[in-house]
Design an enzyme around this catalytic site. Structure first.
Site, PDB file in Angstrom:
ATOM      1  N   LYS A 190      41.180  41.645  35.889  1.00  0.00           N
ATOM      2  CA  LYS A 190      41.508  42.859  36.647  1.00  0.00           C
ATOM      3  C   LYS A 190      42.961  43.254  36.413  1.00  0.00           C
ATOM      4  CE  LYS A 190      38.156  42.282  40.395  1.00  0.00           C
ATOM      5  NZ  LYS A 190      37.923  41.915  41.801  1.00  0.00           N
ATOM      6  N   GLN A 248      39.869  39.081  46.872  1.00  0.00           N
ATOM      7  CA  GLN A 248      38.748  38.550  46.113  1.00  0.00           C
ATOM      8  C   GLN A 248      37.826  37.721  47.002  1.00  0.00           C
ATOM      9  OE1 GLN A 248      38.164  39.259  42.868  1.00  0.00           O
ATOM     10  NE2 GLN A 248      36.259  38.092  42.933  1.00  0.00           N
ATOM     11  N   ASP A 287      37.991  48.328  47.426  1.00  0.00           N
ATOM     12  CA  ASP A 287      36.662  47.740  47.298  1.00  0.00           C
ATOM     13  C   ASP A 287      35.628  48.540  48.086  1.00  0.00           C
ATOM     14  OD1 ASP A 287      36.085  45.724  45.562  1.00  0.00           O
ATOM     15  OD2 ASP A 287      36.541  44.077  46.927  1.00  0.00           O
TER      16      ASP A 287
END
Length: 313
Positions: free
Chosen positions: A73, A117, A140
């Protein structure tokens, strides 16, 4: 935004004829083009505001797979011309310490997107952690504010993987209105938001979950089949309506008889490709789109924070 590709079912992504087989949906190529477009947006955004979008990624613990994913990422963030802020925390990090970090990132004007995460180790509460993120920075799209906006059909930040699936569908299928769509899997991460996105596009949507009776019969009616269960090889050829578009979100590493391993999806690809009209491969299908859409969401968040413009799909 990245334009549509040919809809001819007998033409592969490379343009070569593939009679009798499904056309491969090239998620990797689409993601590369999308990332290039985002990089152009980043340059234009900086020219207007002298601000570079910044993405903060928080990883708690030392799970090797998560570490690799997070570093990828960061690489893609730099590739798009954005700033990447990595926070690698020990597994012993407490809930209070993690929430305090999120509070600092919420208040930091250089940070436009925050991603924690998942899964989190130990007793850390993922719901509390996710909802501590400023909804405008929730790239997200998993917090209750953005999830609620999606459910109500309002503009907001959409979870990255379902968004990537939708962009592929709109590019390869075109107008989705009136099509029968089935989502196999009802997770908050993929299945539920995917169903909401398909509803917004005018599809008639069925969601299959662990208690669904005879999901194969329901799947055979679907023009669009999105599978996101994490169960490798769950969907065989008998699930698929001839000519349907199949989006395989799952990815698992399985061991072969010769001792080697390979990545597979939730769909038995070798069966499905002879029945479906078009299908995402694993790897190279949905996976690359997830990170590209994370960058897209970060750019969208920066626009809202700096320009006051709320984007949408």
């Amino acid at each position: 935004m990245t334009g549509p590709v040919s809809s001819d079912p007998q033409v592969s992504v490379s343009g070569a004829p593939t009679p009798g087989e499904a056309r491969l949906i090239d998620g990797k190529g689409f993601a590369n083009r999308l990332t290039q477009e985002i990089a152009e947006d980043v340059r234009a955004f900086y020219a207007r505001h002298q601000v570079t979008p910044g993405l903060a990624v928080v990883l708690v613990g030392n799970d090797p797979a998560s570490e690799v994913y997070v570093r990828n990422k960061a690489l893609q963030t730099h590739r798009a011309g954005m700033r990447s802020f990595m926070h690698m925390l020990p597994e012993t990090t407490s809930q209070e310490e993690l929430l305090a970090l999120i509070g600092r990132l919420n208040a930091d004007p250089e940070i436009h997107g925050i991603l924690v995460q998942l899964p989190l180790p130990g007793d850390l509460d993922p719901v509390a952690v996710t909802n501590a993120i400023d909804p405008r920075k929730d790239v997200d799209g998993l917090g209750v504010v953005n999830a609620g906006r999606l459910a109500l059909g309002l503009p907001g930040i959409v979870p990255c993987t379902p968004l990537g699936c939708l962009l592929l569908l709109k590019s390869y299928v075109g107008d989705l209105r009136g099509l029968n769509a089935m989502v196999v899997g009802a997770s908050n991460l993929v299945g539920r938001p995917m169903a909401q996105l398909l509803l917004r596009e005018g599809c008639t949507v069925t969601v299959a979950h662990i208690d669904t009776r005879n999901p194969q019969a329901l799947a055979r009616q679907a023009d669009i089949l999105v599978v996101a269960t994490g169960c490798s090889g769950l969907v065989t050829g008998e699930w698929i309506k001839p000519g349907a578009t199949v989006i395989d979100v799952g990815i698992s590493r399985v061991r072969l008889d010769n001792g080697k391993t390979r990545l597979v999806g939730d769909v038995v690809f070798d069966e499905a490709r002879h029945i479906a009209g078009q299908i995402t491969p694993v790897p190279g299908g949905v996976g690359p789109m997830t990170i590209a859409c994370l960058l897209r969401n970060t750019m969208q968040a920066a626009r809202e924070l700096v320009e006051g413009v709320r984007g949408d799909v």
